[in-house]
Scaffold this active site. Structure first.
Site, mmCIF file in Angstrom:
data_model
loop_
_atom_site.group_PDB
_atom_site.id
_atom_site.type_symbol
_atom_site.label_atom_id
_atom_site.label_comp_id
_atom_site.label_asym_id
_atom_site.label_seq_id
_atom_site.Cartn_x
_atom_site.Cartn_y
_atom_site.Cartn_z
ATOM 1 N N MET A 1 28.188 19.054 61.345
ATOM 2 C CA MET A 1 28.121 20.359 60.708
ATOM 3 C C MET A 1 29.022 21.377 61.422
ATOM 4 O O MET A 1 28.547 22.394 61.905
ATOM 5 C CB MET A 1 26.662 20.842 60.696
ATOM 6 C CG MET A 1 25.735 19.920 59.899
ATOM 7 S SD MET A 1 23.979 20.316 60.073
ATOM 8 C CE MET A 1 23.605 19.622 61.696
ATOM 9 N N GLN B 1 23.653 25.875 52.068
ATOM 10 C CA GLN B 1 23.816 27.162 52.738
ATOM 11 C C GLN B 1 24.256 28.244 51.754
ATOM 12 O O GLN B 1 23.664 29.330 51.676
ATOM 13 C CB GLN B 1 24.852 27.048 53.863
ATOM 14 C CG GLN B 1 24.414 26.217 55.054
ATOM 15 C CD GLN B 1 25.528 26.043 56.060
ATOM 16 O OE1 GLN B 1 26.714 26.247 55.756
ATOM 17 N NE2 GLN B 1 25.162 25.665 57.281
ATOM 18 N N THR C 1 25.175 22.899 66.023
ATOM 19 C CA THR C 1 25.643 23.957 65.134
ATOM 20 C C THR C 1 24.843 25.208 65.417
ATOM 21 O O THR C 1 23.639 25.116 65.716
ATOM 22 C CB THR C 1 25.475 23.566 63.652
ATOM 23 O OG1 THR C 1 25.558 24.739 62.823
ATOM 24 C CG2 THR C 1 24.136 22.904 63.394
ATOM 25 N N ASN C 2 25.469 26.363 65.348
ATOM 26 C CA ASN C 2 24.748 27.626 65.503
ATOM 27 C C ASN C 2 23.990 27.998 64.238
ATOM 28 O O ASN C 2 22.803 28.301 64.270
ATOM 29 C CB ASN C 2 25.723 28.757 65.855
ATOM 30 C CG ASN C 2 26.213 28.707 67.282
ATOM 31 O OD1 ASN C 2 25.597 29.249 68.194
ATOM 32 N ND2 ASN C 2 27.357 28.055 67.475
ATOM 33 N N THR C 3 24.688 27.953 63.102
ATOM 34 C CA THR C 3 24.117 28.450 61.854
ATOM 35 C C THR C 3 22.804 27.782 61.500
ATOM 36 O O THR C 3 21.834 28.441 61.099
ATOM 37 C CB THR C 3 25.122 28.256 60.700
ATOM 38 O OG1 THR C 3 26.297 29.032 60.960
ATOM 39 C CG2 THR C 3 24.527 28.682 59.369
ATOM 40 N N CYS D 1 29.874 30.107 66.658
ATOM 41 C CA CYS D 1 30.064 29.029 65.700
ATOM 42 C C CYS D 1 30.743 27.897 66.456
ATOM 43 O O CYS D 1 31.690 28.141 67.211
ATOM 44 C CB CYS D 1 30.903 29.464 64.512
ATOM 45 S SG CYS D 1 31.341 28.111 63.402
ATOM 46 N N THR D 2 30.275 26.691 66.253
ATOM 47 C CA THR D 2 30.765 25.588 67.069
ATOM 48 C C THR D 2 32.206 25.211 66.768
ATOM 49 O O THR D 2 32.799 24.430 67.513
ATOM 50 C CB THR D 2 29.858 24.356 66.922
ATOM 51 O OG1 THR D 2 29.670 24.058 65.537
ATOM 52 C CG2 THR D 2 28.503 24.610 67.565
ATOM 53 N N GLU D 3 32.781 25.767 65.688
ATOM 54 C CA GLU D 3 34.186 25.492 65.384
ATOM 55 C C GLU D 3 35.150 26.514 65.981
ATOM 56 O O GLU D 3 36.351 26.242 66.105
ATOM 57 C CB GLU D 3 34.417 25.442 63.869
ATOM 58 C CG GLU D 3 34.066 24.118 63.216
ATOM 59 C CD GLU D 3 32.572 23.946 63.078
ATOM 60 O OE1 GLU D 3 32.096 22.803 63.223
ATOM 61 O OE2 GLU D 3 31.868 24.949 62.832
#
Length: 235
Positions: free
Chosen positions: A10, A52, A83-85, A197-199
């Site tokens: 994710m 989402q 994932t943060n979200t 955000c992990t990206e």
């Protein structure tokens, strides 16, 4: 060492970073050929993203709970939600799996408090920046003031994450736009920056002097904290 159960995919772009950082840290501490026992459950992110953006968060949470239970059955000792979200719907994971959830916010906030900062700029998906689950944890548990971009900035940060970074696309123009948004956060009172955000770490790095703020990358901090938990709890 304990076995980490990674809820990933994710997106998979950042899950790769988790796997690398966890194992690099274990090797750095233990040396030799040591690496971390991990079990990865990787989602088809298109399915998660659709839930989402249509507001079907309860359904997304059920998927996380089912995956966490599957990791427990496979032999995991703790859950790492990569994932943060999706921490927005992480409240059922521990109950569903019977395992501890190593929350992404806490190790980052602990580092920020230890460094003496009191006001943080937060970049992430629109969900992370606008919903209260993330900001309230930083505020209520750690006493941090959270600054987020304005509406146009939040839109730009969110769109770049989903349209570019989750697809492995890195554009210099997007990097420069992030720098502009970060500068506005600094003007608004942020003393440091959370890559929530992990990206985002694919675009903006810790130690990047062009940011103008000290950077805390939740992906790397979370991964290191997970590796340390696995080693410290190995009995």
């Amino acid at each position: 060492m304990k076995t980490l159960g990674l809820l990933g995919g994710m997106s998979w772009e950042s899950t790769v970073t988790y796997y690398q950082e966890i194992n690099r840290h274990v090797r750095a501490i233990k040396g030799g050929l040591h690496s971390s026992p991990c079990i990865v459950y990787s989602f088809d992110f298109a399915r998660i993203e659709a839930l989402q953006h249509t507001g079907q968060w309860d359904e997304a949470g059920i998927l996380l709970n089912e995956a966490a239970a599957a990791l427990q059955r496979a032999g995991a000792d703790a859950i790492v939600l990569c994932t943060n979200t999706m921490h927005f719907v992480s409240h059922g994971i521990e109950r569903a799996s019977g395992l501890p959830l190593l929350h992404i916010t806490d190790p980052t906030a602990e580092r920020i408090v230890k460094a003496g900062f009191k006001s943080v700029g937060l970049l992430g998906t629109r969900f992370t920046m606008e919903k209260d689950f993330y900001r309230s944890r930083l505020r209520d548990k750690f006493g941090l003031t959270v600054v987020v971009p304005d509406e146009a900035g939040r839109t730009a940060v969110h769109d770049i994450i989903y349209m570019e970074l989750c697809n492995g696309i890195i554009r210099e123009t997007s990097r420069e736009l992030y720098y502009t948004i970060i500068a506005a956060l600094k003007t608004a009172g942020a003393e440091c920056l959370i890559l929530g955000c992990t990206e985002i770490g694919l675009l903006v790095a810790e130690g990047d002097s062009r940011c103008g703020l000290p950077v805390f990358d939740t992906t790397k901090v979370h991964a290191v904290a997970a590796a340390e938990w696995a080693m410290e709890n190995s009995g």
